[in-house]
Write an enzyme that holds these catalytic residues in place. Structure first.
Site, PDB file in Angstrom:
ATOM      1  N   ARG A   1       0.856  -1.180   0.000  1.00 20.68           N
ATOM      2  CA  ARG A   1       0.000   0.000   0.000  1.00 20.68           C
ATOM      3  C   ARG A   1       0.894   1.233   0.000  1.00 20.68           C
ATOM      4  O   ARG A   1       1.969   1.229   0.612  1.00 20.68           O
ATOM      5  CB  ARG A   1      -0.891   0.021   1.255  1.00 20.68           C
ATOM      6  CG  ARG A   1      -2.122  -0.858   1.173  1.00 20.68           C
ATOM      7  CD  ARG A   1      -3.146  -0.291   0.189  1.00 20.68           C
ATOM      8  NE  ARG A   1      -4.359  -1.097   0.109  1.00 20.68           N
ATOM      9  CZ  ARG A   1      -4.561  -2.057  -0.795  1.00 20.68           C
ATOM     10  NH1 ARG A   1      -3.617  -2.355  -1.668  1.00 20.68           N
ATOM     11  NH2 ARG A   1      -5.704  -2.716  -0.824  1.00 20.68           N
TER      12      ARG A   1
ATOM     13  N   GLU B   1      -4.072   7.660  -5.025  1.00 26.36           N
ATOM     14  CA  GLU B   1      -4.215   7.064  -6.355  1.00 26.36           C
ATOM     15  C   GLU B   1      -5.496   7.566  -6.993  1.00 26.36           C
ATOM     16  O   GLU B   1      -6.496   7.699  -6.297  1.00 26.36           O
ATOM     17  CB  GLU B   1      -4.243   5.529  -6.244  1.00 26.36           C
ATOM     18  CG  GLU B   1      -2.943   4.978  -5.686  1.00 26.36           C
ATOM     19  CD  GLU B   1      -2.978   3.461  -5.496  1.00 26.36           C
ATOM     20  OE1 GLU B   1      -3.979   2.828  -5.896  1.00 26.36           O
ATOM     21  OE2 GLU B   1      -2.013   2.923  -4.949  1.00 26.36           O
TER      22      GLU B   1
ATOM     23  N   HIS C   1      -0.814   0.805 -10.034  1.00 27.18           N
ATOM     24  CA  HIS C   1      -1.507  -0.189  -9.195  1.00 27.18           C
ATOM     25  C   HIS C   1      -2.075  -1.319 -10.059  1.00 27.18           C
ATOM     26  O   HIS C   1      -3.296  -1.524 -10.113  1.00 27.18           O
ATOM     27  CB  HIS C   1      -2.618   0.476  -8.367  1.00 27.18           C
ATOM     28  CG  HIS C   1      -2.983  -0.341  -7.162  1.00 27.18           C
ATOM     29  ND1 HIS C   1      -3.426   0.213  -5.979  1.00 27.18           N
ATOM     30  CD2 HIS C   1      -2.957  -1.689  -6.931  1.00 27.18           C
ATOM     31  CE1 HIS C   1      -3.669  -0.748  -5.091  1.00 27.18           C
ATOM     32  NE2 HIS C   1      -3.393  -1.913  -5.658  1.00 27.18           N
TER      33      HIS C   1
END
Lengths: 316, 316
Positions: free
Chosen positions: A224, A253, A272
């Site tokens: 993360r 994000e 991601h």
């Protein structure tokens, strides 16, 4: 008896829920609609796992779903104290992302060892410049995170001949405790973050830890974003405290186009995507239906999150 | 008795030859000087393995070295009919390049599966664009070349869960014969060229073979450039007959800055570096000294090339 109400928090509808026809009354909501529907739902599928809406809406008035499933490995965006303290069961998508993420990390390790980014840049310049790669076999990695993702990463790196140590919250067979992290980081060629985001791990990759790493070490984060103090990483890579890094996850994000992270030499930025291979959405949908059928039959669920710890504990 | 004369064809002097002091009279030559010195040499070390000088100078007048060692895996630049027909023993650097090349190929496979080139290009543009990778485990590869490099590549890909078929000149346990190539190429996700350059393999990767591949297949060449009809590969990638390719070797090296190969979208160009990891020159020097000591003691040499076939035969 009417079918239970399944609330689905989504931006795009989940595939593969056809098997639930007649077994659930499916109500789709977006972030704005979640709070109003929560009291009427028996179960909640968090399909839009990038949303903070559950954590924000959960503390409101009225009954709450008895089961919440998130189509993600991490549950950090979901959990609030009221959900943690409730009787609601939380499950995650354990089993879907492990193998893809392990391959992704292995790909980054090999690409950095062989300087593939440099090769592609030289190709753009039409320049033939021979360089020497590093041999990955025989190098040392420490993987932070002893859950299924960290273990899968360790397994794939070991298959490439890397000597891998895994660290977790507490020591157990095959896993070093957090107190061993410094010692392991100091001698690692590869430091891979695959930890859950909890109060204990937030910001753990900071100037102190980057300062312990070898100048030849490289850092990879597939856990993360908030595990990393991003300014400290920029400094560590820019000042050559470490030889390079790759980030697939970020504190915010999507990463803002103006972020300074985009153009730090030696830092690879990806959106991601490490766990997302073709068909992943289908697999997430199928997994949820499998769990739903167990739940509807009153059977025990797999992948139950320890809400106080913030992840699914490993029992092996 | 004077020490035997060891002729070294070099552009840069080889390291780690100190152990030969007193055991060999070392004479260094460049390409231009080779022909004049050949008749006076007992042995020849081809340290500059990118040179064609041996093939050109060998057919001249006078005695010839009884043993030639090349600091490379391939011997295609070396062999001429006069050397093939002579009693001179030729050895190669088998054992040095296998593991690095296998890692390099695995890195390319993973990088292409996860679209790392696309990620780096998007990073340059500061664009966050999520994409789905391919899972490498469960995919299919065919490796052309059943020598130690091909086998090492196969082993590393298998460690990543890839189903691998290896093809060689003739079928034997674990190796498919050349007659199976088409059948295997048709269903492969990855076609990896690690073959020696011989009359039988020159130009084998041509429009016909690229035409057999799946549109989703990718081609990797770590063997020799002349195995590939480069114009046909450019067409196959440009016209999307195949999804991509990576070339580490070329018909002419270094690749000319004006070559059209540099900027074919989907084609990765690297400067013949797949086998070269930090310390490789030291390892090549040490390997030669080990062989020299065997030769000086009159003992049998390993890594002896079958000059008619053009490679070191495998006996397992």
């Amino acid at each position: 008896m009417p079918a239970p109400t399944l609330l689905v928090l989504e931006a795009d509808p989940p595939p593969r829920l056809g098997r639930l026809t007649g077994k659930a009354r499916i109500v789709s909501v977006d972030e704005a609609g979640l709070a109003a529907e929560l009291p009427h739902a028996d179960t909640l599928l968090v399909w839009d796992f990038t949303s903070d809406a559950v954590r924000n809406a959960w503390p409101g008035e009225g009954p709450r779903p008895r089961w919440v499933h998130t189509a993600s490995a991490g549950v950090d965006r979901l959990l609030c104290p009221e959900l943690v303290d409730s009787d609601t069961v939380v499950t995650n998508a354990r089993g879907i992302f492990e193998a893809p993420i392990a391959e992704y990390v292995a790909g980054l390790v090999l690409a950095m060892a062989k300087d593939l980014p440099g090769t592609l840049e030289l190709q753009r310049q039409r320049r033939w410049r021979h360089r020497e790669g590093l041999q990955v076999a025989g190098s040392r990695a420490v993987v932070i995170g002893a859950g299924p993702i960290g273990r899968a990463v360790a397994g794939t790196l070991r298959a490439l001949g890397v000597t891998v140590a895994v660290t977790g919250r507490t020591a157990r067979p095959g896993v070093h405790g957090a107190d061993q992290l410094d010692r392991l980081v100091i001698r690692a060629d590869w430091v891979v973050s695959a930890a859950p985001l909890t109060d204990a791990t937030r910001g753990m990759f900071d100037a102190r830890l980057f300062g312990l790493m070898q100048p030849s070490a490289r850092f990879i984060n597939v856990g993360r974003g908030q595990l990393v103090v991003e300014d400290d990483l920029v400094a560590a890579v820019s000042k050559r405290w470490i030889a390079g890094a790759a980030l697939d996850v970020f504190a915010r994000e999507p990463l803002d186009a103006r972020s300074k992270l985009w153009d730090v030499p030696g830092l690879i930025i990806s959106p991601h995507m490490s766990g997302d291979t073709v068909g992943w959405r289908d697999r997430l949908g199928e997994q949820f239906v499998d769990l739903y059928e167990l739940w509807a039959a009153g059977k025990p669920l797999p992948n139950v999150v320890d809400k106080k710890r913030g992840y699914v504990p490993m029992h092996d």
